[in-house]
Design a protein around this motif. Sequence first.
Motif, PDB file in Angstrom:
ATOM      1  N   ASP A   1     144.633   2.019  83.026  1.00  0.00           N
ATOM      2  CA  ASP A   1     144.267   2.814  84.201  1.00  0.00           C
ATOM      3  C   ASP A   1     145.249   3.962  84.399  1.00  0.00           C
ATOM      4  N   MET A   2     144.745   5.049  84.993  1.00  0.00           N
ATOM      5  CA  MET A   2     145.560   6.224  85.285  1.00  0.00           C
ATOM      6  C   MET A   2     145.470   6.535  86.792  1.00  0.00           C
ATOM      7  N   PHE A   3     146.568   7.054  87.364  1.00  0.00           N
ATOM      8  CA  PHE A   3     146.586   7.435  88.777  1.00  0.00           C
ATOM      9  C   PHE A   3     145.948   8.811  88.933  1.00  0.00           C
ATOM     10  N   TYR A   4     145.138   8.971  89.976  1.00  0.00           N
ATOM     11  CA  TYR A   4     144.504  10.255  90.223  1.00  0.00           C
ATOM     12  C   TYR A   4     144.391  10.471  91.733  1.00  0.00           C
ATOM     13  N   TYR A   5     144.088  11.709  92.144  1.00  0.00           N
ATOM     14  CA  TYR A   5     143.859  12.057  93.542  1.00  0.00           C
ATOM     15  C   TYR A   5     142.428  12.534  93.729  1.00  0.00           C
ATOM     16  N   HIS A   6     141.866  12.248  94.891  1.00  0.00           N
ATOM     17  CA  HIS A   6     140.549  12.794  95.190  1.00  0.00           C
ATOM     18  C   HIS A   6     140.505  13.242  96.648  1.00  0.00           C
ATOM     19  N   LEU A   7     139.656  14.243  96.913  1.00  0.00           N
ATOM     20  CA  LEU A   7     139.505  14.832  98.238  1.00  0.00           C
ATOM     21  C   LEU A   7     138.170  14.387  98.822  1.00  0.00           C
ATOM     22  N   GLY A   8     138.221  13.721  99.992  1.00  0.00           N
ATOM     23  CA  GLY A   8     136.999  13.270 100.643  1.00  0.00           C
ATOM     24  C   GLY A   8     137.114  13.342 102.146  1.00  0.00           C
ATOM     25  N   LEU A   9     136.153  13.988 102.785  1.00  0.00           N
ATOM     26  CA  LEU A   9     136.151  14.146 104.244  1.00  0.00           C
ATOM     27  C   LEU A   9     137.459  14.754 104.740  1.00  0.00           C
ATOM     28  N   GLY A  10     137.966  15.693 103.971  1.00  0.00           N
ATOM     29  CA  GLY A  10     139.179  16.401 104.376  1.00  0.00           C
ATOM     30  C   GLY A  10     140.451  15.601 104.210  1.00  0.00           C
ATOM     31  N   VAL A  11     140.386  14.432 103.524  1.00  0.00           N
ATOM     32  CA  VAL A  11     141.566  13.582 103.336  1.00  0.00           C
ATOM     33  C   VAL A  11     141.904  13.510 101.856  1.00  0.00           C
ATOM     34  N   TRP A  12     143.159  13.650 101.529  1.00  0.00           N
ATOM     35  CA  TRP A  12     143.658  13.642 100.147  1.00  0.00           C
ATOM     36  C   TRP A  12     144.211  12.248  99.859  1.00  0.00           C
ATOM     37  N   ASN A  13     143.521  11.509  98.975  1.00  0.00           N
ATOM     38  CA  ASN A  13     143.894  10.121  98.677  1.00  0.00           C
ATOM     39  C   ASN A  13     144.214   9.941  97.201  1.00  0.00           C
ATOM     40  N   GLY A  14     145.110   9.012  96.939  1.00  0.00           N
ATOM     41  CA  GLY A  14     145.463   8.693  95.561  1.00  0.00           C
ATOM     42  C   GLY A  14     145.196   7.233  95.245  1.00  0.00           C
ATOM     43  N   GLU A  15     144.740   6.949  93.984  1.00  0.00           N
ATOM     44  CA  GLU A  15     144.517   5.568  93.554  1.00  0.00           C
ATOM     45  C   GLU A  15     144.420   5.547  92.035  1.00  0.00           C
ATOM     46  N   TYR A  16     144.280   4.340  91.449  1.00  0.00           N
ATOM     47  CA  TYR A  16     144.170   4.185  89.999  1.00  0.00           C
ATOM     48  C   TYR A  16     142.708   4.054  89.590  1.00  0.00           C
TER      49      TYR A  16
END
Length: 488
Positions: A1-16
Amino acid sequence: DMFYYHLGLGVWNGEYEDHSYAFSVRCVANMPQSCAQKAGTGCLSCDGNTCLSCGTGYVLKNGKCKLFDCSGDDFIQVGNLCVTKKNMGDGTELTIPSGVNVVNAGSTCNSSSTNKCCWSGNTSGTQCDNSDSTNYSGCNRTVCDHYAADYSCKNFNYAGKTWRLPTLAEMNNWGKASIGKETNGLQFCDGYQGYISNWCNDVSKCSGANNNNCSPNDVWSSTLNGTNNAYDYGFGLNTQSSADNIRTRAFSTRCVTEMPYSCESKHGAGCLTCNGSQCLACDTDNGYVLKDGKCQSTFCKGADFMLIGNLCVTRKNMGDSTTLKIPSGVNVVNVYSTCNSSSSNRCCWKGGTSVGGCDSAGSSYSGCYRTVCDWWAADYTCNNFNYGGKTWRLPLIPEANNWLKYTKGLKDNGLQLCDGLSGYGLSRCAGLGYCPGAYLNTCYAFDIWGGEYNGSSSSYSYSLMGSQLGQGNSTSPYAFTVRCVTEL
């Protein structure tokens, strides 16, 4: 698995996630200087030496990040809270976010939890003014239902900070931080005319709100009472009071955010409101006076003294408290007793100088029992009153010109003058023939002596009748009220 960021509903979240997913690709290269180094402290992103975005606690101004110090036309610090100085929708920076329906006053917006509504423009009709010399009219103030107010504050991210509606408890001292402070205060509007804040009033221009009324003198809190009701503070007669109202009412919206330091911790004891560099207003009720951006403690507080501008004024007539003593050298007699008033025989009358045409109107200082004196006794009394080690005197006519707004409706919190007519929120007193030896043998507790002597037999005065304070020129043997002042 790799860590990544995604933008949703104006919130910047990170997960694997599994590395076989197809995501966007952005590349980076190390720069010799960071944005903070090139464009200044607080800068997060930049183009050369121009900053494009700032971190929490900073605002972007002309390509630079400025530390947010809760100052300017739209913000003021009260205690440890930064408060919007105007209603949401009325300031340059105080924009109402998308997701709220904003209509002009006179138009319809059907208020509900899913149809959040605000009304802008002339929400006070014609019964409004700019009486406190601010540039924020009491006539034109955006008002919102509670759903829109709550949403507007929660989605207001100025300076990258978290904003919200104030709690009812936090708003408890806001009247003190507004009344008489003009542009250095919270600039609320008052539901009644003739007081220190701008006048505004309920008017049926907010169609779709509860009762179709706009009520700009009421301010929403975040404190709910069940699902459909919330608490607010209403401002009127220079006082504030809380109430529980249905959330579809159209009230003012003020937002708050916490600041790292309180006004007192930054600028010293007694500081009520401040900006980043100085104190703006002091707690005059507890005897603090503003000087060079700091609050200084004085004796001018409590039941017997009130601070007005740079003057300390006695709240009661001389002779009517243990502190406000009439000195030796003045003849003090009870009502119905004779004292022959003259420049060499200074006279005061004590006791029921208005019994038979008087009341208290909610004040602890009855309009029925007020010591009155001729001008010679009044002048002598103030000149020989040395409380606090200060030099006291009778007020000058220009100084007393604005005293009405420091007594009307304030009861024990004001100057407690009495009115010659009833029904105006002031203690009533009457002109009665209980002062033998005075001019016309009459006591006049609603008249106030001034310090200017006009010739050999008359002096200037003020008369409070029917909630109007009028200047007069009276013969010196009249038996009038004595109030003393000293400069601070």
